[in-house]
Motif scaffolding. Structure first.
Motif, PDB file in Angstrom:
ATOM      1  N   TRP A 119      80.071  16.593  34.333  1.00 45.19           N
ATOM      2  CA  TRP A 119      80.466  16.643  32.930  1.00 45.19           C
ATOM      3  C   TRP A 119      80.062  17.974  32.313  1.00 45.19           C
ATOM      4  O   TRP A 119      78.918  18.385  32.385  1.00 45.19           O
ATOM      5  CB  TRP A 119      79.810  15.489  32.154  1.00 45.19           C
ATOM      6  N   ARG A 120      81.009  18.633  31.672  1.00 50.56           N
ATOM      7  CA  ARG A 120      80.770  19.920  31.047  1.00 50.56           C
ATOM      8  C   ARG A 120      79.652  19.856  30.003  1.00 50.56           C
ATOM      9  O   ARG A 120      78.852  20.776  29.873  1.00 50.56           O
ATOM     10  CB  ARG A 120      82.057  20.414  30.404  1.00 50.56           C
ATOM     11  N   ARG A 121      79.609  18.760  29.283  1.00 47.55           N
ATOM     12  CA  ARG A 121      78.581  18.590  28.257  1.00 47.55           C
ATOM     13  C   ARG A 121      77.185  18.692  28.873  1.00 47.55           C
ATOM     14  O   ARG A 121      76.291  19.319  28.318  1.00 47.55           O
ATOM     15  CB  ARG A 121      78.768  17.225  27.585  1.00 47.55           C
ATOM     16  N   TYR A 122      77.000  18.096  30.048  1.00 49.04           N
ATOM     17  CA  TYR A 122      75.700  18.148  30.718  1.00 49.04           C
ATOM     18  C   TYR A 122      75.417  19.536  31.291  1.00 49.04           C
ATOM     19  O   TYR A 122      74.271  19.990  31.282  1.00 49.04           O
ATOM     20  CB  TYR A 122      75.593  17.080  31.809  1.00 49.04           C
ATOM     21  N   ALA A 123      76.439  20.185  31.777  1.00 48.76           N
ATOM     22  CA  ALA A 123      76.257  21.556  32.287  1.00 48.76           C
ATOM     23  C   ALA A 123      75.804  22.479  31.159  1.00 48.76           C
ATOM     24  O   ALA A 123      74.882  23.284  31.338  1.00 48.76           O
ATOM     25  CB  ALA A 123      77.554  22.061  32.910  1.00 48.76           C
ATOM     26  N   GLU A 124      76.425  22.337  29.995  1.00 49.38           N
ATOM     27  CA  GLU A 124      76.042  23.153  28.839  1.00 49.38           C
ATOM     28  C   GLU A 124      74.643  22.798  28.358  1.00 49.38           C
ATOM     29  O   GLU A 124      73.865  23.678  27.991  1.00 49.38           O
ATOM     30  CB  GLU A 124      77.067  22.978  27.718  1.00 49.38           C
ATOM     31  N   LEU A 125      74.327  21.501  28.356  1.00 52.37           N
ATOM     32  CA  LEU A 125      72.998  21.048  27.948  1.00 52.37           C
ATOM     33  C   LEU A 125      71.933  21.635  28.869  1.00 52.37           C
ATOM     34  O   LEU A 125      70.909  22.152  28.412  1.00 52.37           O
ATOM     35  CB  LEU A 125      72.935  19.513  27.968  1.00 52.37           C
ATOM     36  N   GLU A 127      72.169  24.358  30.847  1.00 52.27           N
ATOM     37  CA  GLU A 127      72.098  25.815  30.672  1.00 52.27           C
ATOM     38  C   GLU A 127      71.277  26.173  29.434  1.00 52.27           C
ATOM     39  O   GLU A 127      70.428  27.066  29.477  1.00 52.27           O
ATOM     40  CB  GLU A 127      73.500  26.422  30.570  1.00 52.27           C
ATOM     41  N   SER A 128      71.528  25.465  28.338  1.00 53.25           N
ATOM     42  CA  SER A 128      70.786  25.705  27.101  1.00 53.25           C
ATOM     43  C   SER A 128      69.299  25.411  27.291  1.00 53.25           C
ATOM     44  O   SER A 128      68.439  26.173  26.851  1.00 53.25           O
ATOM     45  CB  SER A 128      71.366  24.839  25.986  1.00 53.25           C
ATOM     46  N   ASP A 131      67.681  28.129  29.370  1.00 50.27           N
ATOM     47  CA  ASP A 131      67.521  29.344  28.559  1.00 50.27           C
ATOM     48  C   ASP A 131      66.355  29.205  27.583  1.00 50.27           C
ATOM     49  O   ASP A 131      65.595  30.149  27.395  1.00 50.27           O
ATOM     50  CB  ASP A 131      68.803  29.650  27.787  1.00 50.27           C
TER      51      ASP A 131
END
Length: 143
Positions: A119-125, A127-128, A131
């Motif tokens: 899920w893209r949402r989890y990938a973004e979560l 990565e954030s 960082d």
């Protein structure tokens, strides 16, 4: 009182965690007992780490990295390597890293082993999160 380390050769380019311990300890003129005190462990623990008889637990790494003054592991390149590095810098077992991110520990473990994040949402979560919590800017790597 510990016996001062005998002057001896050590590697200028240590390849293992044990070699890094020895190099930093000898450069600082510390005994194993003194180094152990700085890291909050027993002197036999330092001996075992230097001789690579045992590996440090993840929770010991913040003190180890502080003692060394750098992260002796290569700079992480892949997402799984970044996940392991963030746990090492913070001393988090998988379950704590997962709790910090708000996911199940089995999911963290799968991602850390290189399984795809569906899920893209989890990938973004993730990565954030990496960082925000990444100490890569704070701790220099030896590479």
């Amino acid at each position: 009182k510990g016996i001062r380390p005998k002057p001896r050769a050590y590697s200028d380019s240590p390849q293992s965690l044990g070699e890094n311990f020895i190099r930093v300890r000898l450069l600082a003129g510390l005994t194993q007992k003194e180094a152990a005190k700085k890291m909050g462990v027993d002197h036999t623990t330092v001996l075992n780490w230097e001789k690579e008889r045992t590996k440090p637990p993840i929770k010991a790494f913040p003190a180890i990295l502080h003692f060394l003054g750098y992260d002796p592991y290569p700079a992480p390149r892949s997402l799984p390597e970044r996940m392991v590095a963030i746990r090492r810098v913070n001393g988090w077992p998988i379950h704590e890293a997962a709790r910090q991110l708000g996911i199940d520990e089995l999911t963290w473990g799968k991602w850390e082993r290189g399984k795809p994040i569906l899920w893209r949402r989890y990938a973004e979560l993730l990565e954030s999160f990496l960082d925000q919590h990444g100490a890569f800017a704070v701790l220099a790597t030896r590479n």
